[in-house]
Design a protein around this motif. Structure first.
Motif, PDB file in Angstrom:
ATOM      1  N   THR A 103      44.127  41.815  35.463  1.00  0.00           N
ATOM      2  CA  THR A 103      45.339  41.000  35.430  1.00  0.00           C
ATOM      3  C   THR A 103      45.013  39.532  35.651  1.00  0.00           C
ATOM      4  OG1 THR A 103      46.689  42.838  36.227  1.00  0.00           O
ATOM      5  CG2 THR A 103      47.592  40.645  36.519  1.00  0.00           C
ATOM      6  N   LEU A 104      44.156  39.235  36.603  1.00  0.00           N
ATOM      7  CA  LEU A 104      43.799  37.848  36.873  1.00  0.00           C
ATOM      8  C   LEU A 104      43.070  37.222  35.686  1.00  0.00           C
ATOM      9  CD1 LEU A 104      42.737  38.016  40.620  1.00  0.00           C
ATOM     10  CD2 LEU A 104      44.872  37.143  39.651  1.00  0.00           C
ATOM     11  N   LYS A 105      42.278  38.006  35.000  1.00  0.00           N
ATOM     12  CA  LYS A 105      41.564  37.496  33.828  1.00  0.00           C
ATOM     13  C   LYS A 105      42.562  37.045  32.766  1.00  0.00           C
ATOM     14  CE  LYS A 105      38.369  36.735  30.750  1.00  0.00           C
ATOM     15  NZ  LYS A 105      37.874  35.399  30.675  1.00  0.00           N
ATOM     16  N   PHE A 106      43.564  37.845  32.504  1.00  0.00           N
ATOM     17  CA  PHE A 106      44.548  37.497  31.492  1.00  0.00           C
ATOM     18  C   PHE A 106      45.494  36.405  31.978  1.00  0.00           C
ATOM     19  CE2 PHE A 106      43.342  41.431  29.392  1.00  0.00           C
ATOM     20  CZ  PHE A 106      43.420  41.059  28.068  1.00  0.00           C
ATOM     21  N   SER A 107      45.795  36.392  33.247  1.00  0.00           N
ATOM     22  CA  SER A 107      46.764  35.443  33.781  1.00  0.00           C
ATOM     23  C   SER A 107      46.208  34.033  33.907  1.00  0.00           C
ATOM     24  CB  SER A 107      47.252  35.908  35.153  1.00  0.00           C
ATOM     25  OG  SER A 107      47.884  37.148  35.032  1.00  0.00           O
ATOM     26  N   THR A 108      44.915  33.876  34.082  1.00  0.00           N
ATOM     27  CA  THR A 108      44.367  32.552  34.318  1.00  0.00           C
ATOM     28  C   THR A 108      43.949  31.849  33.033  1.00  0.00           C
ATOM     29  OG1 THR A 108      42.186  33.494  34.696  1.00  0.00           O
ATOM     30  CG2 THR A 108      43.543  33.079  36.630  1.00  0.00           C
ATOM     31  N   ASP A 109      43.680  32.590  31.993  1.00  0.00           N
ATOM     32  CA  ASP A 109      43.292  31.964  30.738  1.00  0.00           C
ATOM     33  C   ASP A 109      44.501  31.355  30.044  1.00  0.00           C
ATOM     34  OD1 ASP A 109      40.782  34.392  29.730  1.00  0.00           O
ATOM     35  OD2 ASP A 109      40.633  32.612  30.983  1.00  0.00           O
ATOM     36  N   THR A 110      44.253  30.252  29.375  1.00  0.00           N
ATOM     37  CA  THR A 110      45.298  29.657  28.553  1.00  0.00           C
ATOM     38  C   THR A 110      45.535  30.584  27.381  1.00  0.00           C
ATOM     39  OG1 THR A 110      44.476  27.490  29.170  1.00  0.00           O
ATOM     40  CG2 THR A 110      45.904  27.602  27.241  1.00  0.00           C
ATOM     41  N   PRO A 111      46.798  30.941  27.118  1.00  0.00           N
ATOM     42  CA  PRO A 111      47.059  31.855  26.007  1.00  0.00           C
ATOM     43  C   PRO A 111      46.532  31.281  24.687  1.00  0.00           C
ATOM     44  CG  PRO A 111      49.038  31.528  27.320  1.00  0.00           C
ATOM     45  CD  PRO A 111      48.010  30.554  27.805  1.00  0.00           C
ATOM     46  N   CYS A 112      45.675  32.029  24.069  1.00  0.00           N
ATOM     47  CA  CYS A 112      45.051  31.595  22.829  1.00  0.00           C
ATOM     48  C   CYS A 112      44.563  32.841  22.109  1.00  0.00           C
ATOM     49  CB  CYS A 112      43.907  30.650  23.159  1.00  0.00           C
ATOM     50  SG  CYS A 112      42.879  30.227  21.755  1.00  0.00           S
ATOM     51  N   LEU A 113      44.869  32.927  20.850  1.00  0.00           N
ATOM     52  CA  LEU A 113      44.483  34.109  20.086  1.00  0.00           C
ATOM     53  C   LEU A 113      42.966  34.311  20.084  1.00  0.00           C
ATOM     54  CD1 LEU A 113      45.657  36.406  18.457  1.00  0.00           C
ATOM     55  CD2 LEU A 113      45.533  34.968  16.424  1.00  0.00           C
ATOM     56  N   ALA A 114      42.229  33.213  20.059  1.00  0.00           N
ATOM     57  CA  ALA A 114      40.761  33.327  20.029  1.00  0.00           C
ATOM     58  C   ALA A 114      40.181  33.839  21.348  1.00  0.00           C
ATOM     59  CB  ALA A 114      40.150  31.965  19.697  1.00  0.00           C
ATOM     60  N   SER A 115      40.977  33.856  22.415  1.00  0.00           N
ATOM     61  CA  SER A 115      40.470  34.347  23.703  1.00  0.00           C
ATOM     62  C   SER A 115      40.747  35.835  23.909  1.00  0.00           C
ATOM     63  CB  SER A 115      41.085  33.539  24.850  1.00  0.00           C
ATOM     64  OG  SER A 115      42.465  33.799  24.943  1.00  0.00           O
ATOM     65  N   VAL A 116      41.380  36.475  22.934  1.00  0.00           N
ATOM     66  CA  VAL A 116      41.729  37.888  23.068  1.00  0.00           C
ATOM     67  C   VAL A 116      40.492  38.772  23.183  1.00  0.00           C
ATOM     68  CG1 VAL A 116      42.783  39.863  21.882  1.00  0.00           C
ATOM     69  CG2 VAL A 116      43.984  37.682  21.984  1.00  0.00           C
ATOM     70  N   ILE A 117      39.541  38.602  22.284  1.00  0.00           N
ATOM     71  CA  ILE A 117      38.359  39.466  22.284  1.00  0.00           C
ATOM     72  C   ILE A 117      37.527  39.277  23.551  1.00  0.00           C
ATOM     73  CG2 ILE A 117      36.173  40.009  21.109  1.00  0.00           C
ATOM     74  CD1 ILE A 117      38.688  41.202  19.779  1.00  0.00           C
ATOM     75  N   PRO A 118      37.248  38.043  23.983  1.00  0.00           N
ATOM     76  CA  PRO A 118      36.515  37.911  25.247  1.00  0.00           C
ATOM     77  C   PRO A 118      37.265  38.543  26.429  1.00  0.00           C
ATOM     78  CG  PRO A 118      36.466  35.841  24.050  1.00  0.00           C
ATOM     79  CD  PRO A 118      37.396  36.751  23.315  1.00  0.00           C
ATOM     80  N   ALA A 119      38.583  38.420  26.449  1.00  0.00           N
ATOM     81  CA  ALA A 119      39.366  39.034  27.523  1.00  0.00           C
ATOM     82  C   ALA A 119      39.297  40.557  27.428  1.00  0.00           C
ATOM     83  CB  ALA A 119      40.814  38.561  27.469  1.00  0.00           C
ATOM     84  N   MET A 120      39.364  41.078  26.206  1.00  0.00           N
ATOM     85  CA  MET A 120      39.259  42.528  26.027  1.00  0.00           C
ATOM     86  C   MET A 120      37.865  43.017  26.406  1.00  0.00           C
ATOM     87  SD  MET A 120      41.490  43.073  22.558  1.00  0.00           S
ATOM     88  CE  MET A 120      41.622  44.859  22.586  1.00  0.00           C
ATOM     89  N   ASP A 121      36.844  42.213  26.109  1.00  0.00           N
ATOM     90  CA  ASP A 121      35.476  42.574  26.508  1.00  0.00           C
ATOM     91  C   ASP A 121      35.365  42.644  28.031  1.00  0.00           C
ATOM     92  OD1 ASP A 121      34.577  42.795  23.915  1.00  0.00           O
ATOM     93  OD2 ASP A 121      33.739  40.756  23.842  1.00  0.00           O
ATOM     94  N   LYS A 122      35.956  41.672  28.714  1.00  0.00           N
ATOM     95  CA  LYS A 122      35.936  41.662  30.180  1.00  0.00           C
ATOM     96  C   LYS A 122      36.664  42.901  30.719  1.00  0.00           C
ATOM     97  CE  LYS A 122      35.844  39.885  34.394  1.00  0.00           C
ATOM     98  NZ  LYS A 122      34.730  40.081  35.245  1.00  0.00           N
ATOM     99  N   MET A 123      37.819  43.199  30.126  1.00  0.00           N
ATOM    100  CA  MET A 123      38.583  44.375  30.548  1.00  0.00           C
ATOM    101  C   MET A 123      37.764  45.643  30.304  1.00  0.00           C
ATOM    102  SD  MET A 123      42.325  45.727  29.278  1.00  0.00           S
ATOM    103  CE  MET A 123      43.185  44.254  29.697  1.00  0.00           C
ATOM    104  N   ASP A 124      37.109  45.734  29.152  1.00  0.00           N
ATOM    105  CA  ASP A 124      36.285  46.900  28.840  1.00  0.00           C
ATOM    106  C   ASP A 124      35.156  47.049  29.853  1.00  0.00           C
ATOM    107  OD1 ASP A 124      35.591  49.094  26.910  1.00  0.00           O
ATOM    108  OD2 ASP A 124      33.749  47.916  26.781  1.00  0.00           O
ATOM    109  N   ASP A 125      34.509  45.937  30.205  1.00  0.00           N
ATOM    110  CA  ASP A 125      33.436  45.981  31.206  1.00  0.00           C
ATOM    111  C   ASP A 125      33.950  46.488  32.549  1.00  0.00           C
ATOM    112  OD1 ASP A 125      31.673  44.978  29.342  1.00  0.00           O
ATOM    113  OD2 ASP A 125      31.733  42.922  30.119  1.00  0.00           O
ATOM    114  N   GLU A 126      35.098  45.971  32.975  1.00  0.00           N
ATOM    115  CA  GLU A 126      35.669  46.383  34.261  1.00  0.00           C
ATOM    116  C   GLU A 126      36.060  47.857  34.252  1.00  0.00           C
ATOM    117  OE1 GLU A 126      35.842  44.706  37.117  1.00  0.00           O
ATOM    118  OE2 GLU A 126      34.847  43.021  36.150  1.00  0.00           O
ATOM    119  N   LEU A 127      36.671  48.316  33.157  1.00  0.00           N
ATOM    120  CA  LEU A 127      37.064  49.726  33.067  1.00  0.00           C
ATOM    121  C   LEU A 127      35.839  50.627  33.029  1.00  0.00           C
ATOM    122  CD1 LEU A 127      40.049  49.527  30.541  1.00  0.00           C
ATOM    123  CD2 LEU A 127      40.164  49.949  33.002  1.00  0.00           C
ATOM    124  N   THR A 128      34.807  50.205  32.311  1.00  0.00           N
ATOM    125  CA  THR A 128      33.572  50.999  32.242  1.00  0.00           C
ATOM    126  C   THR A 128      32.932  51.108  33.616  1.00  0.00           C
ATOM    127  OG1 THR A 128      33.189  50.336  29.953  1.00  0.00           O
ATOM    128  CG2 THR A 128      31.282  51.156  31.188  1.00  0.00           C
TER     129      THR A 128
END
Length: 180
Positions: A103-128
């Motif tokens: 949640t903090l990863k998504f909440s602190t980044d400036t909303p930008c379509l190009a930041s979706v994949i890096p945010a999803m990668d971070k989420m994937d790493d955390e879930l893994t």
């Protein structure tokens, strides 16, 4: 159970909502430390269209565990179907901590379509990492794997999105700008 509890209290303005407020007031007067007094807030709902609402609900529930337990223990309120066991409270806290990182990863980044994949990668790493951790309960690890599978489904959909490819600069669409 927490979703059901939240909905029951919000949808009962004449019985459960006043009892919720009274329970919090009673706990405040019984508290040894005035700093630990809870505000008379209402539990946030877990809404399927708000990605971070589960975290908000779990964070709130963790703080308000005592009043939730008191109300679900009361036979007269008929909320026993919402009762959360001690082991379930532990799961609530574990999941809250995992979702906090994401949640903090998504909440602190400036909303930008190009930041979706890096945010999803971070989420994937955390879930893994969390799903492979032996200090997490088996039920939580299984739920995290299901969440990871859903995340991967959405991840694969970005490949089909022209808008995403344009934002990343890898679209086959070419733009011609005319200067008049």
């Amino acid at each position: 159970q927490l979703r059901s509890f939240s909905n029951a209290v919000k949808n009962s303005p004449t019985i459960l909502l006043p009892e919720w407020r009274n329970t919090i007031k009673k706990l405040a007067t019984d508290a040894d430390d005035p700093k630990k007094t809870l505000a008379e807030n209402i539990m946030p709902r877990d809404v399927s269209t708000r990605w971070n609402s589960t975290y908000d609900m779990l964070k709130f529930a963790s703080s308000y565990q005592d009043p939730i337990n008191q109300m679900t223990d009361s036979r007269s309120l008929k909320l026993s179907y919402c009762m959360v066991t001690e082991s379930e409270w532990e799961l609530v806290k574990e999941l809250r901590d995992i979702l906090k990182t994401v949640t903090l990863k998504f909440s602190t980044d400036t909303p930008c379509l190009a930041s979706v994949i890096p945010a999803m990668d971070k989420m994937d790493d955390e879930l893994t990492k969390a799903s492979q951790s032996n200090d997490k309960s088996p039920a939580l690890r299984a739920a995290l794997m299901m969440g990871k599978a859903l995340l991967n489904k959405y991840y694969s959909l970005t490949d089909k999105s022209e808008v995403y490819r344009i934002a990343m600069g890898s679209s086959s669409i070419s733009f011609t700008f005319l200067i008049l």
